[in-house]
Design a protein around this motif. Sequence first.
Motif, mmCIF file in Angstrom:
data_model
loop_
_atom_site.group_PDB
_atom_site.id
_atom_site.type_symbol
_atom_site.label_atom_id
_atom_site.label_comp_id
_atom_site.label_asym_id
_atom_site.label_seq_id
_atom_site.Cartn_x
_atom_site.Cartn_y
_atom_site.Cartn_z
ATOM 1 N N ILE A 1 0.827 -1.205 0.000
ATOM 2 C CA ILE A 1 0.000 0.000 0.000
ATOM 3 C C ILE A 1 0.860 1.253 0.000
ATOM 4 O O ILE A 1 0.492 2.275 -0.579
ATOM 5 C CB ILE A 1 -0.963 0.000 1.201
ATOM 6 C CG1 ILE A 1 -1.961 -1.156 1.081
ATOM 7 C CG2 ILE A 1 -1.741 1.302 1.281
ATOM 8 C CD1 ILE A 1 -2.894 -1.292 2.258
ATOM 9 N N GLY A 2 2.036 1.207 0.633
ATOM 10 C CA GLY A 2 2.911 2.376 0.647
ATOM 11 C C GLY A 2 3.311 2.794 -0.754
ATOM 12 O O GLY A 2 3.247 3.978 -1.113
ATOM 13 N N ALA A 3 3.720 1.833 -1.573
ATOM 14 C CA ALA A 3 4.051 2.136 -2.968
ATOM 15 C C ALA A 3 2.804 2.572 -3.720
ATOM 16 O O ALA A 3 2.875 3.436 -4.614
ATOM 17 C CB ALA A 3 4.681 0.914 -3.628
ATOM 18 N N GLY A 4 1.650 1.998 -3.363
ATOM 19 C CA GLY A 4 0.395 2.420 -3.981
ATOM 20 C C GLY A 4 0.097 3.882 -3.708
ATOM 21 O O GLY A 4 -0.330 4.625 -4.600
ATOM 22 N N VAL B 1 1.607 10.157 5.432
ATOM 23 C CA VAL B 1 1.001 8.831 5.374
ATOM 24 C C VAL B 1 1.837 7.885 6.229
ATOM 25 O O VAL B 1 2.944 7.492 5.834
ATOM 26 C CB VAL B 1 0.911 8.301 3.934
ATOM 27 C CG1 VAL B 1 0.247 6.923 3.924
ATOM 28 C CG2 VAL B 1 0.138 9.271 3.044
ATOM 29 N N ASN B 2 1.342 7.561 7.401
ATOM 30 C CA ASN B 2 2.016 6.613 8.293
ATOM 31 C C ASN B 2 1.577 5.196 7.907
ATOM 32 O O ASN B 2 0.614 4.653 8.435
ATOM 33 C CB ASN B 2 1.652 6.904 9.753
ATOM 34 C CG ASN B 2 2.373 8.106 10.305
ATOM 35 O OD1 ASN B 2 3.589 8.223 10.206
ATOM 36 N ND2 ASN B 2 1.611 9.026 10.888
ATOM 37 N N ASN B 3 2.302 4.622 6.946
ATOM 38 C CA ASN B 3 1.927 3.315 6.416
ATOM 39 C C ASN B 3 2.770 2.172 6.969
ATOM 40 O O ASN B 3 2.289 1.045 7.070
ATOM 41 C CB ASN B 3 2.045 3.335 4.885
ATOM 42 C CG ASN B 3 1.966 1.952 4.288
ATOM 43 O OD1 ASN B 3 0.911 1.323 4.241
ATOM 44 N ND2 ASN B 3 3.116 1.433 3.847
ATOM 45 N N ALA C 1 6.221 5.328 16.420
ATOM 46 C CA ALA C 1 6.670 6.051 15.229
ATOM 47 C C ALA C 1 5.556 6.901 14.615
ATOM 48 O O ALA C 1 5.775 8.092 14.341
ATOM 49 C CB ALA C 1 7.250 5.087 14.202
ATOM 50 N N PRO C 2 4.350 6.365 14.397
ATOM 51 C CA PRO C 2 3.286 7.223 13.867
ATOM 52 C C PRO C 2 2.955 8.408 14.767
ATOM 53 O O PRO C 2 2.693 9.515 14.276
ATOM 54 C CB PRO C 2 2.079 6.272 13.757
ATOM 55 C CG PRO C 2 2.674 4.924 13.615
ATOM 56 C CD PRO C 2 3.924 4.952 14.450
ATOM 57 N N VAL D 1 -2.296 4.220 8.685
ATOM 58 C CA VAL D 1 -2.732 2.918 8.190
ATOM 59 C C VAL D 1 -2.843 1.958 9.366
ATOM 60 O O VAL D 1 -1.851 1.453 9.882
ATOM 61 C CB VAL D 1 -1.771 2.366 7.123
ATOM 62 C CG1 VAL D 1 -2.276 1.012 6.616
ATOM 63 C CG2 VAL D 1 -1.659 3.349 5.962
ATOM 64 N N SER D 2 -4.077 1.740 9.787
ATOM 65 C CA SER D 2 -4.362 0.796 10.852
ATOM 66 C C SER D 2 -4.727 -0.539 10.211
ATOM 67 O O SER D 2 -4.091 -0.951 9.249
ATOM 68 C CB SER D 2 -5.485 1.334 11.749
ATOM 69 O OG SER D 2 -5.706 0.487 12.843
#
Length: 279
Positions: free
Chosen positions: A17-20, A88-90, A117-118, A140-141
């Motif tokens: 999802i991060g790359a998304g 975006v905390n993924n 970290a988030p 991103v939970s």
Amino acid sequence: MTMTFNRALVTGASGGIGAGFARALAAAGTEVVLVARRRDRLAELAEELEQLHQVSVEVMPTDLADSAAIDPVIQRLADSDRPVDLLVNNAGQLTNGPFAELPLAGELQQIQVNVIAPMRLTHAALPGMIKRRHGGVINVSSIGGEAPSAYGAGYCGSKAFLTLFSQSLAIDVKRHGVHVTALLPGFTWSGDRRDLSPDAAISRRAVQEPDRVAREALVAVAAGRALCVPGLRNKRAVAIGRMVPRRVMNAVLASVNATISAAPQGPPGTARPQDHPTS
């Protein structure tokens, strides 16, 4: 009114999802700062985005499990000369097994990546966003934080915290023109889908495309929605989980967990919850 973003910082950006998120943002003309452990994968993605979309891409190889290594990312978020208006905390980490038998160091590292970290990055980004009266945060939970799960005490607990933290924060900062959204994906492709065992307990139809998940989250944060559950299956699962009595849900989950534990395992890195070990 829908919000747009000029520059975004994405953690766990080298895959899934991060790359998304990185691809969707770059396609929209947003400059991106990519954060993850693997420099080579970040550099490859950065080159792809720059060539396809002619946007500026920064690369910050960082291990968010190392509390000291987060400092440069915090400094980047606080840089008023190059403001980040979407965080975006993924990045995430997943441990699995009976809590009493798992190494405590690994469980604490999971909390570091999924919770500490988030929080630190969000705390660094918000003052500038509030001052500018413009900005967004996506945490991103996981739907895994919506119900208890055998062998997932630390993971589910960390995601439950992140969801409520995000929703509470959304209330706090909305009046300042800042949007915060908790993203609750279910199983999402993070590897080669052809490698998924035909006997796997998770059906292919239940696994989502990372780019689609990212796009749904970006629409949600732009619109100021505090919660985003992508996909009809996940929406139904969350809704049912909140309506069904806890004792009934616990019995159902015990049966599901037993089925998954007994199923043959496909190769690592295929279909798994998005909150994979930090990329």
